[in-house]
Structures are given as structure tokens and as C-alpha cells.
Design a protein around this motif. Structure first.
Motif, PDB file in Angstrom:
ATOM      1  N   TYR A  45       5.304  -2.826   9.305  1.00 20.21           N
ATOM      2  CA  TYR A  45       4.931  -1.650  10.148  1.00 20.21           C
ATOM      3  C   TYR A  45       5.925  -1.055  10.825  1.00 20.21           C
ATOM      4  O   TYR A  45       5.627  -0.751  12.128  1.00 20.21           O
ATOM      5  CB  TYR A  45       3.693  -1.615  10.752  1.00 20.21           C
ATOM      6  CG  TYR A  45       2.422  -1.962   9.651  1.00 20.21           C
ATOM      7  CD1 TYR A  45       1.828  -1.377   9.030  1.00 20.21           C
ATOM      8  CD2 TYR A  45       2.330  -3.464   9.661  1.00 20.21           C
ATOM      9  CE1 TYR A  45       0.843  -1.586   8.056  1.00 20.21           C
ATOM     10  CE2 TYR A  45       1.165  -3.898   8.617  1.00 20.21           C
ATOM     11  CZ  TYR A  45       0.671  -2.888   7.804  1.00 20.21           C
ATOM     12  OH  TYR A  45      -0.397  -3.274   6.955  1.00 20.21           O
TER      13      TYR A  45
ATOM     14  N   PHE B 164       1.992   3.434   4.747  1.00 14.69           N
ATOM     15  CA  PHE B 164       0.597   2.742   4.664  1.00 14.69           C
ATOM     16  C   PHE B 164      -0.442   3.689   4.749  1.00 14.69           C
ATOM     17  O   PHE B 164      -1.507   3.754   4.004  1.00 14.69           O
ATOM     18  CB  PHE B 164       0.369   1.651   5.795  1.00 14.69           C
ATOM     19  CG  PHE B 164      -1.035   1.230   5.810  1.00 14.69           C
ATOM     20  CD1 PHE B 164      -1.538   0.606   4.858  1.00 14.69           C
ATOM     21  CD2 PHE B 164      -1.767   1.590   7.079  1.00 14.69           C
ATOM     22  CE1 PHE B 164      -2.853   0.221   4.683  1.00 14.69           C
ATOM     23  CE2 PHE B 164      -3.176   1.042   6.977  1.00 14.69           C
ATOM     24  CZ  PHE B 164      -3.726   0.296   5.879  1.00 14.69           C
TER      25      PHE B 164
ATOM     26  N   ILE C  57      -0.818   4.994   1.525  1.00 14.52           N
ATOM     27  CA  ILE C  57      -1.663   3.885   0.807  1.00 14.52           C
ATOM     28  C   ILE C  57      -3.225   4.428   0.815  1.00 14.52           C
ATOM     29  O   ILE C  57      -3.859   4.425  -0.132  1.00 14.52           O
ATOM     30  CB  ILE C  57      -1.503   2.688   0.856  1.00 14.52           C
ATOM     31  CG1 ILE C  57       0.186   2.305   0.537  1.00 14.52           C
ATOM     32  CG2 ILE C  57      -2.305   1.704   0.649  1.00 14.52           C
ATOM     33  CD1 ILE C  57       0.535   0.550   0.804  1.00 14.52           C
TER      34      ILE C  57
ATOM     35  N   TYR D  35      -7.139   2.957  -3.692  1.00 14.48           N
ATOM     36  CA  TYR D  35      -7.236   2.274  -2.156  1.00 14.48           C
ATOM     37  C   TYR D  35      -8.838   2.566  -1.411  1.00 14.48           C
ATOM     38  O   TYR D  35      -8.877   3.716  -0.620  1.00 14.48           O
ATOM     39  CB  TYR D  35      -6.208   2.441  -1.339  1.00 14.48           C
ATOM     40  CG  TYR D  35      -6.250   1.387  -0.231  1.00 14.48           C
ATOM     41  CD1 TYR D  35      -5.756   0.175  -0.636  1.00 14.48           C
ATOM     42  CD2 TYR D  35      -6.510   1.882   1.286  1.00 14.48           C
ATOM     43  CE1 TYR D  35      -5.374  -0.841   0.486  1.00 14.48           C
ATOM     44  CE2 TYR D  35      -6.318   0.893   2.193  1.00 14.48           C
ATOM     45  CZ  TYR D  35      -6.118  -0.593   1.848  1.00 14.48           C
ATOM     46  OH  TYR D  35      -5.954  -1.281   2.959  1.00 14.48           O
TER      47      TYR D  35
ATOM     48  N   LEU E 152     -10.555   1.076   0.570  1.00 13.44           N
ATOM     49  CA  LEU E 152     -11.189   0.575   1.980  1.00 13.44           C
ATOM     50  C   LEU E 152     -11.258   1.541   2.759  1.00 13.44           C
ATOM     51  O   LEU E 152     -12.313   1.565   3.588  1.00 13.44           O
ATOM     52  CB  LEU E 152      -9.959  -0.487   2.341  1.00 13.44           C
ATOM     53  CG  LEU E 152     -10.028  -1.848   1.547  1.00 13.44           C
ATOM     54  CD1 LEU E 152      -8.967  -1.739   0.299  1.00 13.44           C
ATOM     55  CD2 LEU E 152      -9.214  -2.820   2.398  1.00 13.44           C
TER      56      LEU E 152
ATOM     57  N   GLY F 116     -10.519  -1.713   9.288  1.00 17.58           N
ATOM     58  CA  GLY F 116      -9.767  -1.423   7.959  1.00 17.58           C
ATOM     59  C   GLY F 116      -9.598  -2.781   7.261  1.00 17.58           C
ATOM     60  O   GLY F 116      -8.605  -3.194   6.534  1.00 17.58           O
ATOM     61  N   SER F 117     -10.218  -4.056   7.694  1.00 17.50           N
ATOM     62  CA  SER F 117     -10.028  -5.303   7.257  1.00 17.50           C
ATOM     63  C   SER F 117      -8.749  -5.778   7.573  1.00 17.50           C
ATOM     64  O   SER F 117      -8.364  -6.768   6.808  1.00 17.50           O
ATOM     65  CB  SER F 117     -10.268  -5.190   5.758  1.00 17.50           C
ATOM     66  OG  SER F 117     -10.624  -6.611   5.350  1.00 17.50           O
ATOM     67  N   SER F 118      -7.960  -5.321   8.608  1.00 22.09           N
ATOM     68  CA  SER F 118      -6.713  -5.848   9.334  1.00 22.09           C
ATOM     69  C   SER F 118      -6.838  -7.287   9.222  1.00 22.09           C
ATOM     70  O   SER F 118      -5.624  -8.027   9.292  1.00 22.09           O
ATOM     71  CB  SER F 118      -6.094  -5.264  10.302  1.00 22.09           C
ATOM     72  OG  SER F 118      -5.788  -3.711  10.046  1.00 22.09           O
TER      73      SER F 118
ATOM     74  N   ASN G  87      -5.467  -9.830   6.861  1.00 20.20           N
ATOM     75  CA  ASN G  87      -3.824 -10.010   6.872  1.00 20.20           C
ATOM     76  C   ASN G  87      -3.850 -11.252   7.545  1.00 20.20           C
ATOM     77  O   ASN G  87      -2.554 -11.726   7.246  1.00 20.20           O
ATOM     78  CB  ASN G  87      -3.277  -8.913   7.171  1.00 20.20           C
ATOM     79  CG  ASN G  87      -3.264  -7.493   6.315  1.00 20.20           C
ATOM     80  OD1 ASN G  87      -3.803  -6.538   7.046  1.00 20.20           O
ATOM     81  ND2 ASN G  87      -3.254  -7.570   4.977  1.00 20.20           N
TER      82      ASN G  87
ATOM     83  N   PHE H 130       5.940   0.299  -0.393  1.00 24.70           N
ATOM     84  CA  PHE H 130       5.354  -0.192   0.888  1.00 24.70           C
ATOM     85  C   PHE H 130       6.077  -1.524   1.007  1.00 24.70           C
ATOM     86  O   PHE H 130       6.726  -1.982   2.085  1.00 24.70           O
ATOM     87  CB  PHE H 130       4.013  -0.115   1.238  1.00 24.70           C
ATOM     88  CG  PHE H 130       3.444  -0.709   2.343  1.00 24.70           C
ATOM     89  CD1 PHE H 130       3.577  -0.256   3.648  1.00 24.70           C
ATOM     90  CD2 PHE H 130       2.759  -2.118   2.001  1.00 24.70           C
ATOM     91  CE1 PHE H 130       3.075  -0.938   4.648  1.00 24.70           C
ATOM     92  CE2 PHE H 130       2.278  -2.577   3.417  1.00 24.70           C
ATOM     93  CZ  PHE H 130       2.268  -2.071   4.592  1.00 24.70           C
TER      94      PHE H 130
ATOM     95  N   ILE I 236       0.347 -10.393  -2.148  1.00 31.01           N
ATOM     96  CA  ILE I 236       1.455  -9.267  -2.363  1.00 31.01           C
ATOM     97  C   ILE I 236       2.727  -9.883  -2.183  1.00 31.01           C
ATOM     98  O   ILE I 236       3.133 -10.496  -1.002  1.00 31.01           O
ATOM     99  CB  ILE I 236       1.222  -8.207  -1.368  1.00 31.01           C
ATOM    100  CG1 ILE I 236      -0.508  -7.758  -1.487  1.00 31.01           C
ATOM    101  CG2 ILE I 236       1.997  -7.175  -1.733  1.00 31.01           C
ATOM    102  CD1 ILE I 236      -1.204  -7.123  -0.307  1.00 31.01           C
TER     103      ILE I 236
ATOM    104  N   GLU J  56       2.519 -10.302   1.873  1.00 32.70           N
ATOM    105  CA  GLU J  56       1.229 -10.301   2.832  1.00 32.70           C
ATOM    106  C   GLU J  56       0.302 -10.977   2.052  1.00 32.70           C
ATOM    107  O   GLU J  56       0.436 -11.308   1.053  1.00 32.70           O
ATOM    108  CB  GLU J  56       0.734  -8.688   3.053  1.00 32.70           C
ATOM    109  CG  GLU J  56       1.252  -7.790   3.534  1.00 32.70           C
ATOM    110  CD  GLU J  56       0.545  -6.451   2.961  1.00 32.70           C
ATOM    111  OE1 GLU J  56      -0.095  -5.717   3.650  1.00 32.70           O
ATOM    112  OE2 GLU J  56       1.081  -6.055   1.964  1.00 32.70           O
TER     113      GLU J  56
ATOM    114  N   SER K 239      -3.933 -10.420   1.548  1.00 37.27           N
ATOM    115  CA  SER K 239      -5.136  -9.602   2.028  1.00 37.27           C
ATOM    116  C   SER K 239      -6.496 -10.251   1.646  1.00 37.27           C
ATOM    117  O   SER K 239      -6.921 -10.267   0.509  1.00 37.27           O
ATOM    118  CB  SER K 239      -5.144  -8.294   1.441  1.00 37.27           C
ATOM    119  OG  SER K 239      -6.079  -7.366   2.044  1.00 37.27           O
TER     120      SER K 239
HETATM  121  C1  AVI Z   1      -3.427  -3.117   6.924  1.00 37.63           C
HETATM  122  N1  AVI Z   1      -4.219  -3.924   5.663  1.00 37.63           N
HETATM  123  C2  AVI Z   1      -5.528  -4.076   5.969  1.00 37.63           C
HETATM  124  C3  AVI Z   1      -3.875  -3.544   4.514  1.00 37.63           C
HETATM  125  C4  AVI Z   1      -4.857  -4.185   3.457  1.00 37.63           C
HETATM  126  O1  AVI Z   1      -5.453  -4.002   2.825  1.00 37.63           O
HETATM  127  O2  AVI Z   1      -4.382  -5.536   3.388  1.00 37.63           O
HETATM  128  C5  AVI Z   1      -2.522  -3.557   4.244  1.00 37.63           C
HETATM  129  C6  AVI Z   1      -2.032  -3.088   2.782  1.00 37.63           C
HETATM  130  N2  AVI Z   1      -0.947  -3.620   1.964  1.00 37.63           N
HETATM  131  C7  AVI Z   1      -0.842  -3.111   0.788  1.00 37.63           C
HETATM  132  N3  AVI Z   1      -2.094  -2.277   0.711  1.00 37.63           N
HETATM  133  C8  AVI Z   1      -2.664  -2.311   1.821  1.00 37.63           C
END
Ligand code: AVI
Length: 322
Positions: free
Chosen positions: A40, A48, A51, A57, A59, A162-164, A167, A217, A253, A283, A285
């Protein structure tokens, strides 16, 4: 004219050294894996945001709809607390909360917390223009660096949307929730967004959007190493790879190196070679099941006040009381 203040925590480490050390550690780890907070920077935060607007996406859209439907009820339950948001990003979903807080009266104070200075200042400016009566103080730091101020903000609602939290590894999650519980006063609130376990194709679609924004990203982390650490990594030889690991209920990821590359990060100047076909994880998730996560949160000192979900049961918003 009142301008939104931004408070910056005094980092005890030079940000470049912090980044370089973390990258070296990540490249040498087995499996190779990076700390996702470095995704970030200004560019990464903007990607992001892009995204979150992709059709795959789900979420952000789903959580925003839950917030829109239930913000007033949340405010009725919490009373006129201050709001501190961890990882606020663009803070667009927060509008639903702020609107409910304003409608039900009392002064409204909002403290967005984010590692990205650029994302934070534009979020502050946005809130300020949409809600001129809300007092905004942006805090630029990592999540846990904000915990010591929480006691002074009580009564407070800490939003982590955002379900952060997904991560974090399971161990990091426990440490985070315990530390948050210890930092809050009894009667304070925690509003937590969780992406729920669902069909693989939907999950994998969300992290492999057609427009290729997720790929940009992931690649941006290595572009950042080039920009800030002079790494000289060939970005054309890096592919984005994301798939759902059902055994661990998480999307993993990674960046796949399509040819061998040798590069050096300065400082510390260590030489790194990544072989053809090797993966560097950027990452995880995690995806959650309420029946598993609720007892864990309760074990850390939070009581479930309300659980809100969408009709499809894809996403959950938990209002927890300390
Ligand atoms: C910030 N976080 C919740 C995103 C996720 O969905 O885990 C980060 C992300 N990475 C790729 N797409 C979204």
C-alpha cells in the motif's frame, strides 16, 4: 477554514530500511513471502481502490450494502461514540456510518488510520467535503501503533472493515484481537468485516479480475522495490497467481517469476536470486466461518452484539462489544 489534521506516529525505523529489511527477510523465507503492508504505497493504494470497483471483487460492494442497511441500527446500539477506522483507505464505506452518526445527533469525530499518507490525506479531504461538520483527524501509522490512543478516545467504535483482518495469519489475528481488546475500555465497540467461506470459483474470480488490476497490484510491490530500493527487477517476467487453498480456507496471492532473476536491494545490498517458476507470496486472504470465528473473538474478550450478513451469506459485519 479548518483543515483536517494528520498525525504521524514517529517511526523508530527509517521507512526505507524497514522496507528493505522486510523484503530481504521475505525473499529468504521459506516459502518466500512478503509482508502485505508494503503493498500500500501511493500506487498500490490506488490500485486497491480500482480492485474494489471490479465486477468480480464482490467484497466491497457487499459490505457497503450491509453497512447501508444497518448503520442506523449500529448507531442505536453503540450510542454517540467516536469512530476510529483501521486501514481506512479511501474511507468511502464509512459514509454510511458517519451519516447515521450525524442523523442521530451529537458531535461526530472520525479518526482514520492508514499506513499510506496519500490515501489518508485524500480520505480526510473527501470526508471533510462530504461531511463538513465531522471532525476528522487522520493518523498515519500501522494498525497496532494506534492502539495506545484508544483509551483516550473511549467511548469509541473501532471499525476494521473489508475483511482486512483476513490478511493476517491466524497467529497474527489472535495477537491483534487480544491487543485490541486490551487497549479498549469495557463498553467500547469493535465493528469487524469478514469475508466468508464460499465457492472456489467466486473466490478465485475476485482475486483474478479480467481487467488485470489484481495482477498490477501484485506487480506493484516489485515495482516499489525498483523505485525505492533500486532493485532492477524485470516486471515483465513476473506473473500474478492467486488460488483458493481449501485446506486452509484462504486465497494465496503470489508473484511467479517466469525466468531466473538476480538483483540487489539497497540498503542492505544483499544479492537475491529467484529461479524460474518460483513463487513469492505477497498476501494471504483468509475466509471465515462464523461458527469458528465467534468463539475465538469471545475468547479474546469481545461479546457479539449483532451479526449482519447479506442475503447470499457471502460477507459478515460483526458488531462486538468489549
Ligand atoms: C485489503 N484486503 C482485504 C484485500 C483482500 O481481499 O484480501 C486485499 C486484496 N488483495 C488483492 N485483492 C484484494
Amino acid at each position: 477554514k479548518r483543515t483536517p489534521a494528520i498525525v504521524q506516529s514517529q517511526p523508530n525505523l527509517d521507512p526505507l530500511i524497514d522496507f528493505a529489511r522486510s523484503c530481504v527477510r521475505g525473499f529468504y523465507a521459506d516459502p518466500r513471502s512478503m509482508e502485505s503492508r508494503f503493498l500500500y504505497d501511493e500506487e498500490g493504494s490506488a490500485l486497491f481502490e480500482e480492485i474494489t470497483r471490479q465486477p468480480e471483487y464482490y467484497l466491497t460492494r457487499t459490505e457497503a450494502a450491509i453497512l447501508a442497511a444497518h448503520a442506523a441500527e449500529i448507531r442505536e446500539l453503540t450510542g454517540p461514540t467516536r469512530i476510529l477506522e483501521l486501514g481506512s483507505g479511501s474511507a468511502q464505506k464509512t459514509d454510511h456510518l458517519l451519516r447515521a452518526w450525524l442523523e442521530q445527533g451529537g458531535p461526530t469525530r472520525y479518526y482514520p488510520v492508514d499506513v499510506s499518507a496519500a490515501a489518508l490525506s485524500s480520505a480526510c479531504a473527501g470526508i471533510r467535503s462530504r461531511f463538513p461538520t465531522v471532525e476528522v483527524v487522520g493518523v498515519q501509522c500501522q494498525y497496532r501503533e494506534a492502539f495506545p490512543v484508544l483509551a483516550q478516545l473511549s467511548p469509541v467504535l473501532v471499525a476494521f472493515l473489508g475483511s482486512s483482518i483476513g490478511n493476517f495469519t491466524p497467529q497474527e489475528t489472535l495477537a491483534f484481537v487480544r491487543a485490541l481488546a486490551a487497549a479498549l475500555r469495557p463498553g467500547d465497540f469493535f465493528l469487524l468485516g469478514l469475508d466468508l467461506v464460499k465457492e472456489r470459483s467466486i473466490l478465485e474470480g475476485a482475486y483474478n479480475d479480467q481487467a488485470g488490476v489484481s495482477a498490477r497490484f501484485t506487480r506493484n510491490l516489485f515495482a516499489r522495490m525498483n523505485r525505492e530500493l533500486g532493485a532492477g527487477i524485470d516486471l515483465d517476467a513476473i506473473e500474478h497467481a492467486a488460488w483458493y487453498r481449501q485446506d486452509q480456507e484462504l486465497v494465496e496471492i503470489s508473484a511467479r517469476f517466469t525466468r531466473e532473476q538476480t538483483f540487489r536491494l539497497t540498503p542492505p545490498g544483499r544479492v537475491i536470486t529467484i529461479g524460474q517458476g518460483e513463487l513469492v507470496r505477497t498476501e494471504i486472504s483468509r475466509k471465515f466461518r462464523l461458527e469458528r470465528v465467534m468463539p475465538e473473538l469471545e475468547g479474546c474478550g469481545f461479546a457479539a452484539e449483532r451479526v449482519f450478513t447479506d442475503d447470499q451469506g457471502w460477507f459478515a459485519l460483526l458488531l462486538l462489544r468489549r
